[in-house]
Scaffold this motif. Structure first.
Motif, PDB file in Angstrom:
ATOM      1  N   LEU A  54     -45.380  -9.385 -23.990  1.00 22.60           N
ATOM      2  CA  LEU A  54     -46.686  -8.899 -23.525  1.00 22.60           C
ATOM      3  C   LEU A  54     -47.763  -8.913 -24.606  1.00 22.60           C
ATOM      4  N   THR A  55     -47.766  -9.967 -25.435  1.00 19.71           N
ATOM      5  CA  THR A  55     -48.802 -10.026 -26.467  1.00 19.71           C
ATOM      6  C   THR A  55     -49.782 -11.167 -26.223  1.00 19.71           C
ATOM      7  N   GLY A  56     -49.674 -11.787 -25.045  1.00 20.26           N
ATOM      8  CA  GLY A  56     -50.609 -12.859 -24.709  1.00 20.26           C
ATOM      9  C   GLY A  56     -51.985 -12.285 -24.400  1.00 20.26           C
ATOM     10  N   PRO A  57     -53.013 -13.163 -24.405  1.00 17.70           N
ATOM     11  CA  PRO A  57     -54.382 -12.687 -24.204  1.00 17.70           C
ATOM     12  C   PRO A  57     -54.587 -12.043 -22.825  1.00 17.70           C
ATOM     13  N   ARG A  58     -53.809 -12.443 -21.828  1.00 20.83           N
ATOM     14  CA  ARG A  58     -54.025 -11.872 -20.496  1.00 20.83           C
ATOM     15  C   ARG A  58     -53.033 -10.760 -20.168  1.00 20.83           C
ATOM     16  N   ASP A  59     -52.113 -10.427 -21.108  1.00 19.08           N
ATOM     17  CA  ASP A  59     -51.124  -9.371 -20.852  1.00 19.08           C
ATOM     18  C   ASP A  59     -51.752  -7.983 -20.994  1.00 19.08           C
ATOM     19  N   ALA A  60     -51.113  -7.010 -20.344  1.00 17.54           N
ATOM     20  CA  ALA A  60     -51.581  -5.626 -20.442  1.00 17.54           C
ATOM     21  C   ALA A  60     -51.602  -5.223 -21.918  1.00 17.54           C
ATOM     22  N   LYS A  61     -52.757  -4.704 -22.363  1.00 18.90           N
ATOM     23  CA  LYS A  61     -52.974  -4.477 -23.797  1.00 18.90           C
ATOM     24  C   LYS A  61     -51.985  -3.484 -24.413  1.00 18.90           C
ATOM     25  N   TYR A  62     -51.663  -2.429 -23.629  1.00 20.16           N
ATOM     26  CA  TYR A  62     -50.876  -1.343 -24.220  1.00 20.16           C
ATOM     27  C   TYR A  62     -49.477  -1.195 -23.617  1.00 20.16           C
ATOM     28  N   ASP A  63     -49.075  -2.153 -22.758  1.00 17.57           N
ATOM     29  CA  ASP A  63     -47.715  -2.080 -22.208  1.00 17.57           C
ATOM     30  C   ASP A  63     -46.730  -2.821 -23.120  1.00 17.57           C
ATOM     31  N   ASP A 108     -43.076  -4.962 -34.905  1.00 16.13           N
ATOM     32  CA  ASP A 108     -44.353  -5.675 -34.888  1.00 16.13           C
ATOM     33  C   ASP A 108     -45.148  -5.343 -33.624  1.00 16.13           C
ATOM     34  N   VAL A 109     -44.492  -5.452 -32.471  1.00 16.36           N
ATOM     35  CA  VAL A 109     -45.189  -5.202 -31.206  1.00 16.36           C
ATOM     36  C   VAL A 109     -45.623  -3.732 -31.105  1.00 16.36           C
ATOM     37  N   LEU A 110     -44.700  -2.828 -31.422  1.00 13.36           N
ATOM     38  CA  LEU A 110     -45.012  -1.403 -31.280  1.00 13.36           C
ATOM     39  C   LEU A 110     -46.201  -1.004 -32.156  1.00 13.36           C
ATOM     40  N   THR A 111     -46.160  -1.404 -33.421  1.00  9.79           N
ATOM     41  CA  THR A 111     -47.231  -0.977 -34.326  1.00  9.79           C
ATOM     42  C   THR A 111     -48.540  -1.694 -34.021  1.00  9.79           C
ATOM     43  N   ALA A 112     -48.455  -2.986 -33.672  1.00  8.95           N
ATOM     44  CA  ALA A 112     -49.688  -3.731 -33.380  1.00  8.95           C
ATOM     45  C   ALA A 112     -50.419  -3.103 -32.199  1.00  8.95           C
ATOM     46  N   LYS A 113     -49.670  -2.763 -31.158  1.00  9.74           N
ATOM     47  CA  LYS A 113     -50.317  -2.195 -29.969  1.00  9.74           C
ATOM     48  C   LYS A 113     -50.832  -0.783 -30.238  1.00  9.74           C
ATOM     49  N   ALA A 114     -50.077  -0.007 -31.010  1.00 11.19           N
ATOM     50  CA  ALA A 114     -50.501   1.366 -31.303  1.00 11.19           C
ATOM     51  C   ALA A 114     -51.796   1.354 -32.114  1.00 11.19           C
ATOM     52  N   ILE A 115     -51.865   0.462 -33.095  1.00  6.42           N
ATOM     53  CA  ILE A 115     -53.067   0.418 -33.940  1.00  6.42           C
ATOM     54  C   ILE A 115     -54.257  -0.135 -33.167  1.00  6.42           C
TER      55      ILE A 115
END
Ligand code: ZN
Lengths: 220, 350
Positions: free
Chosen positions: B209-218, B257-264
């Protein structure tokens, strides 16, 4: 005495006066709702005490049905009784639930008590003419009970009613354990102030759980 | 006003927790007792929490754990001023044991009952170590049962879910990958240990879920788990040795990587300068390490409670109860229900 039971669909709480002459009901609150044990038990016991004109601190002991019964509800009564006993510093006596139903039935003849174990099974126990348990409690399919059962004249409990045709026994009108009989079933120990048995539920079944064999494949 | 003692009871999963917190007249919290009985070893051979096994263990552990907590705090049960209990979310049968017990304690002591949200409790745990939260903060909750990103605008006032996992919880992914690598359950600690000897950049596992159209915080961890399995099996089929430490490190890198990137990103999008990370996976060394690096670079204050406060415990429930008491919240009724799927926005149940 405070009597609690959550081993059947009935949410049962009652205040009972026990003397050498017997157990006498002062007040009770009972709701038949298999999904409401957790919600209703504490309100029920508080209301029964209020109606009886007593505070929790007036209690001498707590009696609690120890099952067998469907697990989730069964634990509500036992953990409630254990917590009350801890705070009030009073003994808590477990009583097998069918023992109380057998006393309620009062047939004066050998008796089968069968409660609903769900999954098309019953929890059952057999009693002699004096109301003493002679067999059980066990868990079985209703069709398998007659072959294992000592000679009895009647059957009581919700399982007896649901599976009356399979069990082939006349059903007497004692379905759920009454507070008075829960206390009466423990009367000897209560009056002797005996050391209570461990507050252990009669589960009779093992938890449903399967041990994985080898590594779990996520791909084919 | 004088000090008040708040008791917290937790039984939503496989830990029976009882905590006691002192709430000062100024709202300050002091942790007096934090007792936990865990049934994790009983679940190990099943590779995951078995609800009925957990419920049975809660019933056995409730009174002894309460006794130890009262002893540790050096108080009497009758000194307790309020009782907080996890009413959800969690396993239905497990929650019921704690809530039933809490009702009996409340009735017997004649003290108010607060049925509270387990997830909000995880955030409240941090206030026991780092003091009051700022007016707004973002919280990342990661454990075997949850992976959520929250906006917290007052513990007793408003918690909003920004995103959550659409499939497995982060801790669940750890357990499944551990099994794949023949490591014990629960999978977090052994993977973390093994990963320290491996290269996190060795294998480029996917970031869900890190693509440009994916839910930002899921979040999504199911694809990652499958991709690790495929990678390992491909190696095995080819008769090649599986570099276990590199697999563990690369998997852990993808999760962190995913957890921290989305949290920040959430902190930056919402103009929030504090990030709280809690839950069992918060103890993961790579997650906390990477979060510290990235928070420092972004000028965000990172708060991670000590591991003991991150995993499920009664202290966090007592802390949340104390915040509700301090905020003047009315107690919950004694016919309170348990809600296994309680949404995070509902901090207290009535
Ligand atoms: Zn948790």
């Amino acid at each position: 005495m405070l009597a609690l039971d959550t081993a059947t669909p009935a949410v049962t709480a009652g205040v009972v006066d026990l003397t050498e002459d017997g157990a006498r009901l002062l007040a009770q609150r009972v709701t038949v709702n298999a999904k409401a044990h957790g919600e209703l038990l504490t309100p029920h016991l508080a209301e029964a005490l209020a109606e009886a004109g007593h505070a929790l601190s007036d209690l001498d002991a707590v009696v609690c049905g120890s099952g067998p019964g469907p697990f989730t509800g069964l634990r509500v009564g036992l953990v409630t009784a254990a917590a009350l006993g801890q705070v009030l510093n009073r003994p808590v006596y477990p009583v097998p639930t069918p023992d109380a139903i057998a006393l309620d039935a009062r047939t004066g003849a050998p008796l089968l008590v069968a409660t609903d174990a769900r999954r098309k099974e019953v929890y059952w126990a057999a009693y002699d003419a004096a109301g003493r348990r002679t067999d059980g409690p066990h868990v079985d399919r209703p069709a398998d009970v007659p072959a294992k059962l000592p000679a009895v004249a009647h059957a009581a409990g919700e399982g007896a009613r649901i599976y009356a045709d399979v069990l082939g026994l006349p059903v007497v009108d004692a379905v759920y354990p009454s507070p008075t009989s829960l206390v009466a079933a423990a009367a000897e120990e209560l009056l002797a102030k005996a050391r209570p048995a461990a507050l252990t539920p009669l589960y009779l079944r093992r938890p449903d759980a399967v041990e994985p064999t080898g590594r779990k494949r996520v791909t084919r | 006003m004088t000090d008040r003692l708040i008791l917290g009871i937790e039984s939503s999963c496989d830990e029976t927790g009882v905590g006691i917190v002192r709430l000062g007249p100024d709202g300050a919290l002091e942790l007096l007792a934090d007792q936990v009985a865990s049934s994790v070893e009983e679940h190990a051979r099943f590779g995951g929490v078995v609800p009925e096994v957990a419920s049975r263990a809660h019933l056995e552990a409730m009174v002894p754990t309460m006794r130890r907590a009262v002893e540790e705090a050096g108080v009497e049960l009758s000194d307790v001023d309020a009782i907080a209990v996890t009413a959800g979310p969690g396993l239905a049968g497990a929650l019921l044991v704690g809530v039933s017990a809490a009702k009996a304690y409340a009735a017997a002591l004649g003290k108010p009952l607060y049925g509270v949200n387990h997830l909000a409790g995880h955030v409240a745990a941090d206030t026991l170590q780092h003091g009051p939260l700022p007016a707004r903060c973002v919280a990342l909750l990661v454990s075997g049962g949850h992976s959520q990103l929250l906006l917290v605008e007052g513990l007793a006032e408003k918690i909003t879910e920004l995103g959550s996992t659409v499939d497995d919880a982060a801790g669940e992914a750890y357990d499944k990958v551990a099994r794949l690598l023949d490591l014990p359950y629960p999978g977090g600690p052994p993977i973390d240990r093994l990963a320290k000897t491996g290269d996190g950049c060795a294998i480029a596992f996917p970031r869900g879920l890190t693509g440009p159209r994916d839910a930002k915080y899921d979040f999504s961890f199911s694809g990652l788990k499958t991709s690790v399995a495929r990678w390992v099996e491909r190696r095995e089929r080819a008769g090649e040795e599986v570099p276990l430490a590199d697999v563990a490190a690369s998997f852990q890198e993808a999760v962190a990587d995913v957890l921290t990137a989305k949290a920040i990103r959430a902190c930056q999008d919402l103009g929030v300068d504090t990030l709280v990370i809690s839950g069992g996976v918060a103890a993961n060394s790579r997650l906390s390490g990477l979060a510290a690096e990235r928070c420092a670079a972004a000028g965000i204050e990172l708060r991670v409670p000590r591991p003991r406060l991150c995993t499920d415990n009664g202290a966090m429930i007592a802390a949340l109860g104390a915040h509700l008491v301090a905020a003047g919240a009315p107690p919950s009724p004694l016919d309170l229900s348990t809600v296994p799927g309680l949404p995070v926005g509902t901090v207290q149940l009535f």
